[in-house]
Write a protein that holds these residues in place. Structure first.
Motif, PDB file in Angstrom:
ATOM      1  N   ILE A 179       2.177  -5.278  -9.367  1.00  0.00           N
ATOM      2  CA  ILE A 179       2.284  -4.185  -8.402  1.00  0.00           C
ATOM      3  C   ILE A 179       1.763  -2.889  -8.999  1.00  0.00           C
ATOM      4  O   ILE A 179       1.029  -2.127  -8.345  1.00  0.00           O
ATOM      5  N   GLY A 180       2.132  -2.622 -10.256  1.00  0.00           N
ATOM      6  CA  GLY A 180       1.680  -1.392 -10.889  1.00  0.00           C
ATOM      7  C   GLY A 180       0.168  -1.299 -10.951  1.00  0.00           C
ATOM      8  O   GLY A 180      -0.424  -0.254 -10.627  1.00  0.00           O
ATOM      9  N   GLU A 181      -0.494  -2.371 -11.354  1.00  0.00           N
ATOM     10  CA  GLU A 181      -1.951  -2.361 -11.457  1.00  0.00           C
ATOM     11  C   GLU A 181      -2.606  -2.203 -10.087  1.00  0.00           C
ATOM     12  O   GLU A 181      -3.585  -1.458  -9.938  1.00  0.00           O
ATOM     13  N   ARG A 182      -2.067  -2.875  -9.097  1.00  0.00           N
ATOM     14  CA  ARG A 182      -2.656  -2.789  -7.754  1.00  0.00           C
ATOM     15  C   ARG A 182      -2.466  -1.390  -7.167  1.00  0.00           C
ATOM     16  O   ARG A 182      -3.404  -0.808  -6.590  1.00  0.00           O
ATOM     17  N   ALA A 183      -1.265  -0.839  -7.307  1.00  0.00           N
ATOM     18  CA  ALA A 183      -1.009   0.489  -6.745  1.00  0.00           C
ATOM     19  C   ALA A 183      -1.869   1.557  -7.415  1.00  0.00           C
ATOM     20  O   ALA A 183      -2.412   2.442  -6.743  1.00  0.00           O
ATOM     21  N   LEU A 184      -2.021   1.491  -8.738  1.00  0.00           N
ATOM     22  CA  LEU A 184      -2.883   2.456  -9.423  1.00  0.00           C
ATOM     23  C   LEU A 184      -4.335   2.311  -8.987  1.00  0.00           C
ATOM     24  O   LEU A 184      -5.040   3.301  -8.794  1.00  0.00           O
ATOM     25  N   ALA A 185      -4.789   1.062  -8.825  1.00  0.00           N
ATOM     26  CA  ALA A 185      -6.153   0.832  -8.360  1.00  0.00           C
ATOM     27  C   ALA A 185      -6.373   1.414  -6.969  1.00  0.00           C
ATOM     28  O   ALA A 185      -7.478   1.843  -6.624  1.00  0.00           O
ATOM     29  N   ASP A 186      -5.295   1.455  -6.168  1.00  0.00           N
ATOM     30  CA  ASP A 186      -5.371   2.037  -4.828  1.00  0.00           C
ATOM     31  C   ASP A 186      -5.227   3.549  -4.833  1.00  0.00           C
ATOM     32  O   ASP A 186      -5.220   4.183  -3.771  1.00  0.00           O
ATOM     33  N   GLY A 202       0.789  -1.227   0.000  1.00  0.00           N
ATOM     34  CA  GLY A 202       0.000   0.000   0.000  1.00  0.00           C
ATOM     35  C   GLY A 202       0.819   1.272   0.000  1.00  0.00           C
ATOM     36  O   GLY A 202       0.311   2.343   0.363  1.00  0.00           O
ATOM     37  N   GLU A 203       2.084   1.196  -0.417  1.00  0.00           N
ATOM     38  CA  GLU A 203       2.939   2.382  -0.430  1.00  0.00           C
ATOM     39  C   GLU A 203       2.369   3.471  -1.346  1.00  0.00           C
ATOM     40  O   GLU A 203       1.790   3.183  -2.391  1.00  0.00           O
ATOM     41  N   SER A 204       2.574   4.743  -0.967  1.00  0.00           N
ATOM     42  CA  SER A 204       1.944   5.854  -1.679  1.00  0.00           C
ATOM     43  C   SER A 204       2.604   6.163  -3.013  1.00  0.00           C
ATOM     44  O   SER A 204       1.959   6.691  -3.926  1.00  0.00           O
ATOM     45  N   ARG A 205       3.899   5.855  -3.151  1.00  0.00           N
ATOM     46  CA  ARG A 205       4.568   6.035  -4.440  1.00  0.00           C
ATOM     47  C   ARG A 205       5.484   4.858  -4.696  1.00  0.00           C
ATOM     48  O   ARG A 205       6.390   4.586  -3.909  1.00  0.00           O
ATOM     49  N   VAL A 206       5.223   4.158  -5.793  1.00  0.00           N
ATOM     50  CA  VAL A 206       5.895   2.903  -6.106  1.00  0.00           C
ATOM     51  C   VAL A 206       6.771   3.084  -7.337  1.00  0.00           C
ATOM     52  O   VAL A 206       6.304   3.562  -8.382  1.00  0.00           O
ATOM     53  N   VAL A 207       8.043   2.704  -7.240  1.00  0.00           N
ATOM     54  CA  VAL A 207       8.956   2.684  -8.371  1.00  0.00           C
ATOM     55  C   VAL A 207       9.449   1.244  -8.508  1.00  0.00           C
ATOM     56  O   VAL A 207      10.087   0.720  -7.587  1.00  0.00           O
ATOM     57  N   VAL A 208       9.134   0.600  -9.622  1.00  0.00           N
ATOM     58  CA  VAL A 208       9.515  -0.801  -9.827  1.00  0.00           C
ATOM     59  C   VAL A 208      10.587  -0.876 -10.906  1.00  0.00           C
ATOM     60  O   VAL A 208      10.385  -0.405 -12.025  1.00  0.00           O
ATOM     61  N   LEU A 209      11.719  -1.475 -10.549  1.00  0.00           N
ATOM     62  CA  LEU A 209      12.796  -1.730 -11.502  1.00  0.00           C
ATOM     63  C   LEU A 209      12.755  -3.210 -11.841  1.00  0.00           C
ATOM     64  O   LEU A 209      12.933  -4.061 -10.963  1.00  0.00           O
ATOM     65  N   ALA A 210      12.516  -3.531 -13.106  1.00  0.00           N
ATOM     66  CA  ALA A 210      12.315  -4.917 -13.513  1.00  0.00           C
ATOM     67  C   ALA A 210      13.295  -5.283 -14.612  1.00  0.00           C
ATOM     68  O   ALA A 210      13.400  -4.589 -15.626  1.00  0.00           O
ATOM     69  N   ALA A 261      11.728  12.252  -3.429  1.00  0.00           N
ATOM     70  CA  ALA A 261      11.106  12.332  -2.104  1.00  0.00           C
ATOM     71  C   ALA A 261      11.410  11.070  -1.305  1.00  0.00           C
ATOM     72  O   ALA A 261      11.646   9.996  -1.853  1.00  0.00           O
ATOM     73  N   ARG A 262      11.375  11.209   0.007  1.00  0.00           N
ATOM     74  CA  ARG A 262      11.667  10.068   0.873  1.00  0.00           C
ATOM     75  C   ARG A 262      10.578   9.001   0.796  1.00  0.00           C
ATOM     76  O   ARG A 262      10.811   7.867   1.197  1.00  0.00           O
ATOM     77  N   ASP A 263       9.397   9.359   0.293  1.00  0.00           N
ATOM     78  CA  ASP A 263       8.320   8.364   0.270  1.00  0.00           C
ATOM     79  C   ASP A 263       8.347   7.501  -0.988  1.00  0.00           C
ATOM     80  O   ASP A 263       7.457   6.680  -1.192  1.00  0.00           O
ATOM     81  N   ASP A 264       9.370   7.650  -1.856  1.00  0.00           N
ATOM     82  CA  ASP A 264       9.543   6.707  -2.961  1.00  0.00           C
ATOM     83  C   ASP A 264       9.921   5.337  -2.400  1.00  0.00           C
ATOM     84  O   ASP A 264      10.954   5.195  -1.747  1.00  0.00           O
ATOM     85  N   THR A 265       9.087   4.328  -2.638  1.00  0.00           N
ATOM     86  CA  THR A 265       9.460   2.952  -2.316  1.00  0.00           C
ATOM     87  C   THR A 265       9.885   2.271  -3.598  1.00  0.00           C
ATOM     88  O   THR A 265       9.103   2.178  -4.545  1.00  0.00           O
ATOM     89  N   VAL A 266      11.129   1.806  -3.635  1.00  0.00           N
ATOM     90  CA  VAL A 266      11.678   1.191  -4.841  1.00  0.00           C
ATOM     91  C   VAL A 266      11.676  -0.323  -4.690  1.00  0.00           C
ATOM     92  O   VAL A 266      12.163  -0.862  -3.684  1.00  0.00           O
ATOM     93  N   PHE A 267      11.114  -1.003  -5.684  1.00  0.00           N
ATOM     94  CA  PHE A 267      11.110  -2.461  -5.760  1.00  0.00           C
ATOM     95  C   PHE A 267      12.050  -2.864  -6.887  1.00  0.00           C
ATOM     96  O   PHE A 267      11.988  -2.303  -7.980  1.00  0.00           O
ATOM     97  N   VAL A 268      12.902  -3.864  -6.635  1.00  0.00           N
ATOM     98  CA  VAL A 268      13.808  -4.379  -7.652  1.00  0.00           C
ATOM     99  C   VAL A 268      13.557  -5.867  -7.818  1.00  0.00           C
ATOM    100  O   VAL A 268      13.638  -6.632  -6.840  1.00  0.00           O
ATOM    101  N   TYR A 269      13.233  -6.291  -9.052  1.00  0.00           N
ATOM    102  CA  TYR A 269      12.965  -7.696  -9.348  1.00  0.00           C
ATOM    103  C   TYR A 269      13.747  -8.115 -10.576  1.00  0.00           C
ATOM    104  O   TYR A 269      13.637  -7.489 -11.640  1.00  0.00           O
ATOM    105  N   GLY A 270      14.536  -9.184 -10.449  1.00  0.00           N
ATOM    106  CA  GLY A 270      15.275  -9.694 -11.591  1.00  0.00           C
ATOM    107  C   GLY A 270      16.382 -10.624 -11.163  1.00  0.00           C
ATOM    108  O   GLY A 270      16.524 -10.944  -9.975  1.00  0.00           O
TER     109      GLY A 270
END
Length: 212
Positions: A120-127, A101-109, A176-185
C-alpha cells in the motif's frame, strides 16, 4: 477467479520470512491490501491458506509475504522451498479493506501486516499521496523496502511488538478527516490498534483486516 499461478522468484525478506513472486494470470486484477488463497499438496495432503498481497500492483506479477514457522505448519515451509517454474492453485482476490486511491494513508501493521503495509505504501506514494506506516514486530521483515519508502517521503516508524501504539499514532495521524487508517495483523494487534485510535479520537475512515 481460479487460476494456476507460476512462481517467478522466492527470496528472504526477514527472519523466517520470504516473499514469493508469481506471474500474474490473464484477467487477474487486484489492489494492494486484498488477499488470495493459495493451495497445494504437501506429502499427499491438500493445504489452502490466505495471503495478503505485498506488491503495489499486479500488472505483470504479484507478490505475497509468508512467515515460515512451526505455527505456520508444513504448507508455509513448502512455500518457502518453491523454485521458479513451480505452480500453485490460486483463488481471489478477496477482501474489501484495501487501498482505493485515498489521499492520505496511515497503515498500522503488526507482524505479518508488514506485507500489505509495504504494498500500500509503495502504491500510494507512486500515486502522489501521503503515507505513514507504523510497524511493530520483534523480528521485522521488509526492512529494505521500508527504508526505501522513508527515503522517498513516507513517514515510517518501527518498534518492538509491545511498543505503545498511541505514542506512534500521535505522530502518524495528521488529525484531518481525510486520514484513512488501515490496520493489518493478528487479533491482539488489531484490538490494540483500534483501542489506540479510539483513545486519540480518530474519526476518519478505518479499514481493518484481522489475520485471526
Amino acid at each position: 477467479m481460479n487460476a494456476t499461478v507460476t512462481v517467478v522468484s522466492v527470496h528472504d525478506v526477514g527472519p523466517d520470512t520470504v516473499a514469493i513472486e508469481f506471474e500474474t494470470p490473464a484477467e487477474f486484477s487486484a489492489l494492494p491490501g486484498q488477499f488470495v488463497k493459495l493451495a497445494g499438496e504437501v506429502d499427499g495432503e491438500e493445504y489452502a491458506r490466505f495471503y495478503t498481497l505485498s506488491s503495489p500492483d499486479v500488472e505483470d506479477s504479484f507478490e505475497v509475504t509468508v512467515g515460515v514457522s512451526e505455527e505456520g505448519g508444513p504448507f508455509s515451509r513448502h512455500l518457502a522451498a518453491l523454485e521458479p517454474g513451480d505452480t500453485l492453485e490460486m483463488q481471489g482476490p478477496f477482501g474489501s479493506d484495501h487501498y482505493e486511491g485515498e489521499s492520505r494513508v496511515v497503515v498500522l501493521a503488526g507482524g505479518p501486516g508488514v506485507g500489505p503495509a509495504v504494498g500500500i505504501g509503495e502504491r500510494a506514494l507512486a500515486d502522489g499521496h501521503d503515507v505513514a506506516i507504523v510497524y511493530l514486530d520483534d523480528a521485522p521483515a521488509h526492512e529494505t523496502r521500508l527504508e526505501e519508502l522513508a527515503a522517498v517521503g513516507a513517514t515510517v516508524m518501527m518498534d518492538d511488538a509491545d511498543a505503545d501504539l498511541v505514542v506512534h499514532l500521535r505522530d502518524a495521524l495528521s488529525g484531518a478527516r481525510d486520514d484513512t487508517v488501515f490496520v493489518y495483523g493478528f487479533a491482539d494487534f488489531v484490538d490494540r490498534a483500534t483501542a489506540a485510535l479510539d483513545e486519540l479520537g480518530h474519526g476518519g475512515e478505518l479499514k481493518v483486516e484481522n489475520f485471526g
